[in-house]
Design a protein around this motif. Structure first.
Motif, PDB file in Angstrom:
ATOM      1  N   ILE A 112      37.585  42.666  39.507  1.00 28.68           N
ATOM      2  CA  ILE A 112      37.241  43.092  38.149  1.00 28.68           C
ATOM      3  C   ILE A 112      36.063  42.271  37.623  1.00 28.68           C
ATOM      4  CG2 ILE A 112      38.057  43.187  35.759  1.00 28.68           C
ATOM      5  CD1 ILE A 112      40.849  43.835  36.862  1.00 28.68           C
ATOM      6  N   ARG A 113      36.114  40.983  37.843  1.00 25.17           N
ATOM      7  CA  ARG A 113      35.033  40.116  37.370  1.00 25.17           C
ATOM      8  C   ARG A 113      33.728  40.398  38.106  1.00 25.17           C
ATOM      9  NH1 ARG A 113      37.345  35.734  38.510  1.00 25.17           N
ATOM     10  NH2 ARG A 113      36.323  35.405  40.520  1.00 25.17           N
ATOM     11  N   ASP A 114      33.770  40.446  39.444  1.00 26.82           N
ATOM     12  CA  ASP A 114      32.543  40.603  40.227  1.00 26.82           C
ATOM     13  C   ASP A 114      31.938  41.992  40.059  1.00 26.82           C
ATOM     14  OD1 ASP A 114      33.024  38.043  41.063  1.00 26.82           O
ATOM     15  OD2 ASP A 114      33.639  38.582  43.106  1.00 26.82           O
ATOM     16  N   ALA A 115      32.793  43.019  40.055  1.00 25.53           N
ATOM     17  CA  ALA A 115      32.281  44.382  39.914  1.00 25.53           C
ATOM     18  C   ALA A 115      31.674  44.591  38.534  1.00 25.53           C
ATOM     19  CB  ALA A 115      33.397  45.387  40.159  1.00 25.53           C
ATOM     20  N   SER A 116      32.290  44.027  37.521  1.00 29.38           N
ATOM     21  CA  SER A 116      31.752  44.166  36.168  1.00 29.38           C
ATOM     22  C   SER A 116      30.378  43.512  36.073  1.00 29.38           C
ATOM     23  CB  SER A 116      32.707  43.550  35.146  1.00 29.38           C
ATOM     24  OG  SER A 116      33.969  44.199  35.176  1.00 29.38           O
ATOM     25  N   THR A 117      30.243  42.332  36.627  1.00 24.58           N
ATOM     26  CA  THR A 117      28.955  41.642  36.611  1.00 24.58           C
ATOM     27  C   THR A 117      27.895  42.443  37.361  1.00 24.58           C
ATOM     28  OG1 THR A 117      30.024  39.492  36.474  1.00 24.58           O
ATOM     29  CG2 THR A 117      27.759  39.520  37.260  1.00 24.58           C
ATOM     30  N   MET A 118      28.245  42.945  38.539  1.00 26.65           N
ATOM     31  CA  MET A 118      27.317  43.721  39.348  1.00 26.65           C
ATOM     32  C   MET A 118      26.857  44.981  38.612  1.00 26.65           C
ATOM     33  SD  MET A 118      28.107  45.739  42.918  1.00 26.65           S
ATOM     34  CE  MET A 118      29.338  46.752  42.083  1.00 26.65           C
ATOM     35  N   LEU A 119      27.776  45.698  37.992  1.00 26.40           N
ATOM     36  CA  LEU A 119      27.433  46.973  37.362  1.00 26.40           C
ATOM     37  C   LEU A 119      26.591  46.773  36.109  1.00 26.40           C
ATOM     38  CD1 LEU A 119      30.871  48.688  37.872  1.00 26.40           C
ATOM     39  CD2 LEU A 119      28.732  49.398  38.926  1.00 26.40           C
ATOM     40  N   VAL A 120      26.900  45.764  35.337  1.00 24.81           N
ATOM     41  CA  VAL A 120      26.097  45.499  34.141  1.00 24.81           C
ATOM     42  C   VAL A 120      24.677  45.112  34.522  1.00 24.81           C
ATOM     43  CG1 VAL A 120      25.863  43.960  32.145  1.00 24.81           C
ATOM     44  CG2 VAL A 120      28.090  44.958  32.693  1.00 24.81           C
ATOM     45  N   ASP A 121      24.524  44.463  35.673  1.00 21.92           N
ATOM     46  CA  ASP A 121      23.174  44.166  36.169  1.00 21.92           C
ATOM     47  C   ASP A 121      22.447  45.437  36.606  1.00 21.92           C
ATOM     48  OD1 ASP A 121      23.442  41.481  35.692  1.00 21.92           O
ATOM     49  OD2 ASP A 121      23.993  40.962  37.753  1.00 21.92           O
ATOM     50  N   MET A 122      23.208  46.435  37.076  1.00 21.04           N
ATOM     51  CA  MET A 122      22.603  47.672  37.566  1.00 21.04           C
ATOM     52  C   MET A 122      22.226  48.623  36.434  1.00 21.04           C
ATOM     53  SD  MET A 122      25.010  48.548  40.884  1.00 21.04           S
ATOM     54  CE  MET A 122      24.103  50.064  41.284  1.00 21.04           C
ATOM     55  N   ALA A 123      22.998  48.630  35.354  1.00 20.88           N
ATOM     56  CA  ALA A 123      22.768  49.621  34.290  1.00 20.88           C
ATOM     57  C   ALA A 123      23.405  49.146  32.993  1.00 20.88           C
ATOM     58  CB  ALA A 123      23.354  50.969  34.702  1.00 20.88           C
ATOM     59  N   ASP A 124      22.936  49.701  31.899  1.00 14.06           N
ATOM     60  CA  ASP A 124      23.495  49.454  30.580  1.00 14.06           C
ATOM     61  C   ASP A 124      24.666  50.416  30.400  1.00 14.06           C
ATOM     62  OD1 ASP A 124      23.905  48.619  27.994  1.00 14.06           O
ATOM     63  OD2 ASP A 124      22.265  49.810  27.141  1.00 14.06           O
ATOM     64  N   LEU A 125      25.893  49.910  30.499  1.00 12.11           N
ATOM     65  CA  LEU A 125      27.066  50.777  30.462  1.00 12.11           C
ATOM     66  C   LEU A 125      28.280  50.021  29.948  1.00 12.11           C
ATOM     67  CD1 LEU A 125      28.620  49.646  33.164  1.00 12.11           C
ATOM     68  CD2 LEU A 125      27.177  51.281  34.342  1.00 12.11           C
ATOM     69  N   ARG A 126      29.364  50.784  29.760  1.00 12.19           N
ATOM     70  CA  ARG A 126      30.648  50.210  29.370  1.00 12.19           C
ATOM     71  C   ARG A 126      31.673  50.498  30.464  1.00 12.19           C
ATOM     72  NH1 ARG A 126      31.290  53.028  23.574  1.00 12.19           N
ATOM     73  NH2 ARG A 126      30.284  54.704  24.769  1.00 12.19           N
ATOM     74  N   ILE A 127      32.617  49.581  30.650  1.00 15.52           N
ATOM     75  CA  ILE A 127      33.624  49.709  31.697  1.00 15.52           C
ATOM     76  C   ILE A 127      35.003  49.739  31.062  1.00 15.52           C
ATOM     77  CG2 ILE A 127      34.660  48.637  33.736  1.00 15.52           C
ATOM     78  CD1 ILE A 127      31.909  47.260  34.179  1.00 15.52           C
ATOM     79  N   ASN A 128      35.779  50.751  31.404  1.00 10.78           N
ATOM     80  CA  ASN A 128      37.177  50.817  30.981  1.00 10.78           C
ATOM     81  C   ASN A 128      38.039  50.670  32.224  1.00 10.78           C
ATOM     82  OD1 ASN A 128      39.559  51.109  29.647  1.00 10.78           O
ATOM     83  ND2 ASN A 128      39.359  53.299  29.268  1.00 10.78           N
ATOM     84  N   CYS A 129      38.638  49.513  32.377  1.00  8.39           N
ATOM     85  CA  CYS A 129      39.499  49.215  33.525  1.00  8.39           C
ATOM     86  C   CYS A 129      40.948  49.224  33.043  1.00  8.39           C
ATOM     87  CB  CYS A 129      39.121  47.850  34.104  1.00  8.39           C
ATOM     88  SG  CYS A 129      40.225  47.284  35.413  1.00  8.39           S
ATOM     89  N   PHE A 130      41.768  50.058  33.661  1.00  7.28           N
ATOM     90  CA  PHE A 130      43.188  50.134  33.293  1.00  7.28           C
ATOM     91  C   PHE A 130      43.949  50.659  34.500  1.00  7.28           C
ATOM     92  CE2 PHE A 130      41.464  54.280  32.683  1.00  7.28           C
ATOM     93  CZ  PHE A 130      42.494  55.186  32.881  1.00  7.28           C
ATOM     94  N   GLY A 131      45.264  50.582  34.452  1.00  8.07           N
ATOM     95  CA  GLY A 131      46.015  51.189  35.544  1.00  8.07           C
ATOM     96  C   GLY A 131      47.275  50.468  35.903  1.00  8.07           C
ATOM     97  N   HIS A 132      47.762  50.804  37.092  1.00 15.29           N
ATOM     98  CA  HIS A 132      49.087  50.397  37.542  1.00 15.29           C
ATOM     99  C   HIS A 132      48.988  49.056  38.270  1.00 15.29           C
ATOM    100  CE1 HIS A 132      49.362  54.596  36.615  1.00 15.29           C
ATOM    101  NE2 HIS A 132      48.760  54.969  37.725  1.00 15.29           N
ATOM    102  N   LEU A 133      48.889  47.990  37.507  1.00 14.77           N
ATOM    103  CA  LEU A 133      48.650  46.680  38.105  1.00 14.77           C
ATOM    104  C   LEU A 133      49.750  46.286  39.073  1.00 14.77           C
ATOM    105  CD1 LEU A 133      46.662  44.283  38.008  1.00 14.77           C
ATOM    106  CD2 LEU A 133      48.168  43.237  36.310  1.00 14.77           C
ATOM    107  N   GLY A 134      50.978  46.700  38.795  1.00 12.54           N
ATOM    108  CA  GLY A 134      52.089  46.295  39.646  1.00 12.54           C
ATOM    109  C   GLY A 134      51.945  46.712  41.093  1.00 12.54           C
ATOM    110  N   ASP A 135      51.293  47.863  41.363  1.00  9.46           N
ATOM    111  CA  ASP A 135      51.101  48.290  42.753  1.00  9.46           C
ATOM    112  C   ASP A 135      49.647  48.214  43.188  1.00  9.46           C
ATOM    113  OD1 ASP A 135      49.841  50.807  41.931  1.00  9.46           O
ATOM    114  OD2 ASP A 135      51.844  51.495  41.411  1.00  9.46           O
ATOM    115  N   GLY A 136      48.810  47.528  42.392  1.00  3.44           N
ATOM    116  CA  GLY A 136      47.433  47.291  42.809  1.00  3.44           C
ATOM    117  C   GLY A 136      46.473  48.438  42.580  1.00  3.44           C
ATOM    118  N   ASN A 137      46.886  49.454  41.812  1.00  2.00           N
ATOM    119  CA  ASN A 137      46.076  50.659  41.601  1.00  2.00           C
ATOM    120  C   ASN A 137      45.377  50.586  40.249  1.00  2.00           C
ATOM    121  OD1 ASN A 137      46.966  54.206  41.192  1.00  2.00           O
ATOM    122  ND2 ASN A 137      44.972  53.261  41.423  1.00  2.00           N
TER     123      ASN A 137
END
Length: 466
Positions: free
Chosen positions: A356-381
């Motif tokens: 989550i940390r690395d991908a967010s950093t990479m994507l913000v460097d690639m483009a001006d955007l917003r990230i909504n990360c959510f989901g089933h943390l218990g099974d890794g999804n």
């Protein structure tokens, strides 16, 4: 060729099975694909399904199976190639039998998930697979995509909840395998082969499904956590304290909460400030144990450990429903905002926070955007979705959308994860599977496909590229 199959079907099938195609049959929820089909066949029995498949096999007409149409990877629509016949299971929708003492229900492929859950509830049991699209999603599609949902942590995905299936294979043979057995070591498990095959190896027409006891005590809480790392530590603590009682463990980001403010301002949220990260946890415990007390104890221990800073424990069914509504309305808010790209990914639990940390950093460097990360943390999804920056529209990202998704998926694969966690491969991700899948595994999959479906008529282009 479709005319050949149509003539044959007209002679073999009762009146009303074949019908003209309607626009709804050619759509999928995200609008990424526009389907084509000559006719719709809506059989009522497994024998009629077999007749449809035999006629299409003889005329080499492709078949696209369709359940509730809720799939998100284009598996239910075919845009290119020979015009297919669309086979809808909508009229095979009966619950054939139920055995509460065995914990088994037999349902046809066109029965909706909600219909099966309600039938189980009437005999004091539960079918624990739960999806937001449960009122529309059909059992055949749920099994064909090996769907997951919010309760996988405790009960497993669709494959884990199926004991046997009835299916029509690509030459029109009917496989009668509606067993109600937990143990059956009699050769290759064709049930597991067809589950998750997305209609490429045959048509599931019915299934025997596992029912579970209804927990005597249930509890729901929403807790504020500092970070995904803290959420994962909280998950480990909850599992240790509850001894298998954690039913769901959902991660919610502050971006998702702010999207809810825009799209559904009347929706009640439990915290006036929008925290960066929340966890929604549901537990189910046996009689004699208090779910509320268990959640209170978890909150106390987690607060002392610095894992949570605030929280709400539902004191009624209504309050529990309101907390779940926050999580379950996020996909609707996403659609309102309009995503650049959506990603259904899974990762080893130990890799999630760093991703989550690395991908967010990479994507913000690639483009001006917003990230909504959510989901089933218990099974890794996770659902790791990208949105335009405020004030911009998603069409301004069209030239980089593919590169953004590729960067996300490559990072997932490099960390031992999957770019298709619970939605399937469909047509959307077939090229990525061909690129990143293990070559030996892909060769074995191709050999199985060629052996069972030598004419290549079953949902062509899904999972394995044409």
């Amino acid at each position: 060729m479709l005319n050949d199959a149509t003539d044959a079907l007209g002679r073999l099938l009762p009146e009303g099975v074949l019908r003209e195609i309607g626009p709804a049959y050619l759509e999928e929820p995200r609008g990424r694909f526009r389907g084509r089909a000559g006719l719709v066949a809506a059989p009522r029995t497994v024998e009629e399904v077999a007749a449809v498949v035999r006629a299409c096999a003889g005329a080499r007409v492709p078949i696209v199976p369709r359940g509730g149409g809720t799939g998100l990877v284009g598996g239910q629509v075919m845009s290119d190639g020979t015009v297919p016949l669309l086979l809808s299971l909508e009229r095979m929708n009966r619950v054939r039998d139920i055995h509460p003492e065995e914990g088994v229900i037999l349902a046809e492929a066109g029965a909706t998930l909600q219909q099966v859950r309600e039938a189980a509830a009437r005999v004091g049991r539960q079918f624990p697979l739960a999806l937001a699209s449960g009122g529309t999603a059909q059992i055949g599609g749920v099994l064909a995509t090996n769907a997951g949902g919010v309760n996988v942590l405790r009960y497993g995905n669709a494959r884990a909840l199926c004991l046997g299936i009835e299916a029509v294979l690509p030459q029109g043979q009917v496989m009668h395998d509606l067993k109600r057995l937990r143990k059956d070591n009699t050769g290759y498990d064709l049930r597991d082969l067809l589950i998750g095959a997305e209609g490429t190896l045959g048509i599931i027409t019915a299934a025997s499904l596992v029912l579970a006891p209804v927990p005597a005590e249930t509890g729901v809480a929403m807790l504020v956590v500092e970070s995904p790392e803290a959420a994962l530590t909280l998950l480990s603590l909850a599992q240790a304290r509850m001894a298998g009682g954690v039913t769901a463990f959902e991660l919610i980001s502050g971006q998702g909460l702010r999207f809810l403010d825009v799209a559904f301002p009347a929706l009640r949220q439990p915290f006036a400030d929008r925290p960066d990260w929340l966890v929604l946890i549901e537990v189910g415990l046996p009689a004699g144990l208090s779910a509320d007390e268990a959640l209170e104890g978890l909150f106390t221990d987690a607060a002392e450990a610095g894992l949570v800073s605030d929280g709400v424990i539902a004191r009624s069914g209504q309050q529990a429903a309101e907390l779940w509504a926050v999580r379950e309305t996020i996909p609707d808010a996403n659609r309102h905002i309009g995503a650049i790209a959506s990603h259904d990914i899974s990762l080893p639990l130990s890799e999630i926070a760093r991703f989550i940390r690395d991908a967010s950093t990479m994507l913000v460097d690639m483009a001006d955007l917003r990230i909504n990360c959510f989901g089933h943390l218990g099974d890794g999804n996770l659902h790791f979705n990208l949105f335009p920056a405020e004030g911009r529209t998603r069409d301004t990202y069209d030239d980089i959308r593919r590169s953004l998704s590729r960067a996300v998926h490559q990072m997932v694969v490099e960390r031992g994860g999957s770019f298709s966690a619970e939605h399937g491969v469909g047509r959307l991700k077939a090229a990525e599977l061909a690129e990143w899948g293990d070559p030996t595994r892909l060769a074995a999959m191709r050999a199985i496909k060629d052996a069972l479906d030598p004419a290549g008529i079953m949902n062509p282009g899904v999972i394995l590229p044409l």
